[in-house]
Design an enzyme around this catalytic site. Sequence first.
Site, short mmCIF file in Angstrom:
data_model
loop_
_atom_site.label_atom_id
_atom_site.label_comp_id
_atom_site.label_asym_id
_atom_site.label_seq_id
_atom_site.Cartn_x
_atom_site.Cartn_y
_atom_site.Cartn_z
CG HIS A 157 -3.06 3.56 1.98
ND1 HIS A 157 -3.63 3.14 0.80
CD2 HIS A 157 -3.09 2.48 2.82
CE1 HIS A 157 -3.96 1.87 0.91
NE2 HIS A 157 -3.65 1.44 2.12
CB CYS A 214 -0.94 0.00 1.20
SG CYS A 214 -2.10 -1.37 1.14
CG ASN A 267 -6.47 -0.87 1.28
OD1 ASN A 267 -5.81 -0.43 0.35
ND2 ASN A 267 -5.93 -1.36 2.37
O1 UT7 Z 1 -3.59 -1.05 3.83
C1 UT7 Z 1 -2.45 -1.39 4.48
C2 UT7 Z 1 -2.49 -1.83 5.87
N1 UT7 Z 1 -3.75 -2.30 6.34
C3 UT7 Z 1 -4.35 -1.70 7.32
O2 UT7 Z 1 -3.88 -0.69 7.78
C4 UT7 Z 1 -5.58 -2.35 7.89
C5 UT7 Z 1 -5.50 -2.35 9.37
N2 UT7 Z 1 -6.59 -3.00 10.06
C6 UT7 Z 1 -7.87 -2.57 10.07
O3 UT7 Z 1 -8.24 -1.68 9.33
C7 UT7 Z 1 -8.82 -3.20 11.06
O4 UT7 Z 1 -8.07 -3.96 11.98
C8 UT7 Z 1 -9.92 -4.10 10.43
C9 UT7 Z 1 -10.94 -3.23 9.71
C10 UT7 Z 1 -9.28 -5.09 9.48
C11 UT7 Z 1 -10.66 -4.85 11.53
O5 UT7 Z 1 -11.20 -3.98 12.49
P1 UT7 Z 1 -10.92 -4.21 14.06
O6 UT7 Z 1 -11.66 -3.18 14.77
O7 UT7 Z 1 -9.44 -4.28 14.26
O8 UT7 Z 1 -11.61 -5.60 14.30
P2 UT7 Z 1 -10.98 -6.98 14.84
O9 UT7 Z 1 -10.08 -7.58 13.82
O10 UT7 Z 1 -10.44 -6.77 16.21
O11 UT7 Z 1 -12.30 -7.87 14.95
C12 UT7 Z 1 -13.36 -7.54 15.85
C13 UT7 Z 1 -14.49 -8.52 15.64
C14 UT7 Z 1 -14.04 -9.98 15.62
O12 UT7 Z 1 -15.04 -10.75 16.27
P3 UT7 Z 1 -14.85 -11.24 17.79
O13 UT7 Z 1 -13.61 -12.09 17.78
O14 UT7 Z 1 -14.71 -9.99 18.59
O15 UT7 Z 1 -16.10 -12.00 18.04
C15 UT7 Z 1 -14.04 -10.34 14.16
O16 UT7 Z 1 -14.26 -11.71 13.92
O17 UT7 Z 1 -15.11 -8.30 14.37
C16 UT7 Z 1 -15.22 -9.54 13.65
N3 UT7 Z 1 -15.16 -9.27 12.22
C17 UT7 Z 1 -16.24 -9.01 11.48
N4 UT7 Z 1 -17.55 -8.93 11.78
C18 UT7 Z 1 -18.41 -8.63 10.79
C19 UT7 Z 1 -14.05 -9.21 11.43
N5 UT7 Z 1 -14.41 -8.93 10.18
C20 UT7 Z 1 -15.76 -8.79 10.17
C21 UT7 Z 1 -16.70 -8.50 9.18
N6 UT7 Z 1 -18.01 -8.42 9.52
N7 UT7 Z 1 -16.35 -8.26 7.91
#
Ligand code: UT7
Length: 326
Positions: free
Chosen positions: A253, A113, A283
């Site tokens: 980004h 990215c 993204n």
């Molecule tokens: O582009 C280059 C670099 N990339 C980035 O900078 C991306 C960085 N990361 C992020 O943007 C975020 O971490 C995400 C958007 C990917 C995820 O958001 P988060 O607030 O960090 O969520 P998480 O991974 O901690 O997940 C929280 C919960 C989990 O459920 P439990 O374990 O709490 O029950 C996930 O399973 O959300 C769940 N989850 C979803 N639920 C509904 C993960 N993906 C989804 C989804 N829909 N699509």
Amino acid sequence: MLKAKIVATGSYLPEKILTNADMEKLVDTSDEWITERTGIKERRISADGQTTSDMAYEAAKNALKESGIKAGELDLIIVATVTPDMPFPSTACLLQNRLEAKKAAAFDINAACSGFLFALSTAESFIKSGACKRVLVAGADALSKFVDWEDRTTCVLFGDGAGAVVLEAATGDSGILSTDIYSDGSLWEMLKVPGGGSKHPPTKETVKKGLHSIKMRGNETYKIAVRTLESLVTDTLKKNKLKPSQLAALIPHQANLRIIQATANRLGLPLDKVVVNIEKYGNTSAASIPIALDEAVRTGRVRKDDYILLEAFGGGLTWASSLIKW
Ligand code: UT7
């Protein structure tokens, strides 16, 4: 002293739109979750058979048309991508052929990215050294082709697109004032497509194990991105002896609206100075900054003599910034 100056921008987005409602039909997710956690409402998906170089070509054509420079006058073409048409030849060579830019050397840069800013930095060096006068830099990715459409933690995030800029050697005070690029390979496992290279050459087994799709340790990556970008943008401004209030626009980004907001907050920048289009495209990896820059230029949000700050964070891990006087 010679400066590298962006004299034109262009972008291209594929026609097909996949909304959050469409995503709800594919995986266990909701419009509410995606909107709240990422800011994304929809993304663009390249057509079957439409390649990264196809999209880069459209963006490059738009930028060249705007610049008034002919493809044959280019000395160098750099394409930032992690989704090349094929392992080799480079996507930049395929683009050079399509543009008939016969004089230009062409190569790809892989910095995920952050790729566009790594490519911009490379172009700047070639221009400042006097080796090149006119350079085309494109950021193009088709991540939808490398997404596991059953993995809700990644498939809702990414989209396809391309952006391009034409740079020329210039004297005077406008142009790229600085580019800074950084890497930390010890964190390579945060964000990857593990299969398809020499570590896991493609076999039936690698396909069965899903090694050809994106794996991301999202939450860990998120925390590192916020921390890293906050110090990156303050350091970049300090280095250029500028205050945040002197910025006309921050062009980040587009990975996550919450990351973008955290960076803007750190600078005390009001959100109307931040270029955000993540709701439309998700993204798009190396394409996100040049697409956002092109939209900002076309809508008059970036004007002559404005200071603008570009910043990115991505797989590698890599991160980069660029301060430009337009
Ligand atoms: O582009 C280059 C670099 N990339 C980035 O900078 C991306 C960085 N990361 C992020 O943007 C975020 O971490 C995400 C958007 C990917 C995820 O958001 P988060 O607030 O960090 O969520 P998480 O991974 O901690 O997940 C929280 C919960 C989990 O459920 P439990 O374990 O709490 O029950 C996930 O399973 O959300 C769940 N989850 C979803 N639920 C509904 C993960 N993906 C989804 C989804 N829909 N699509």
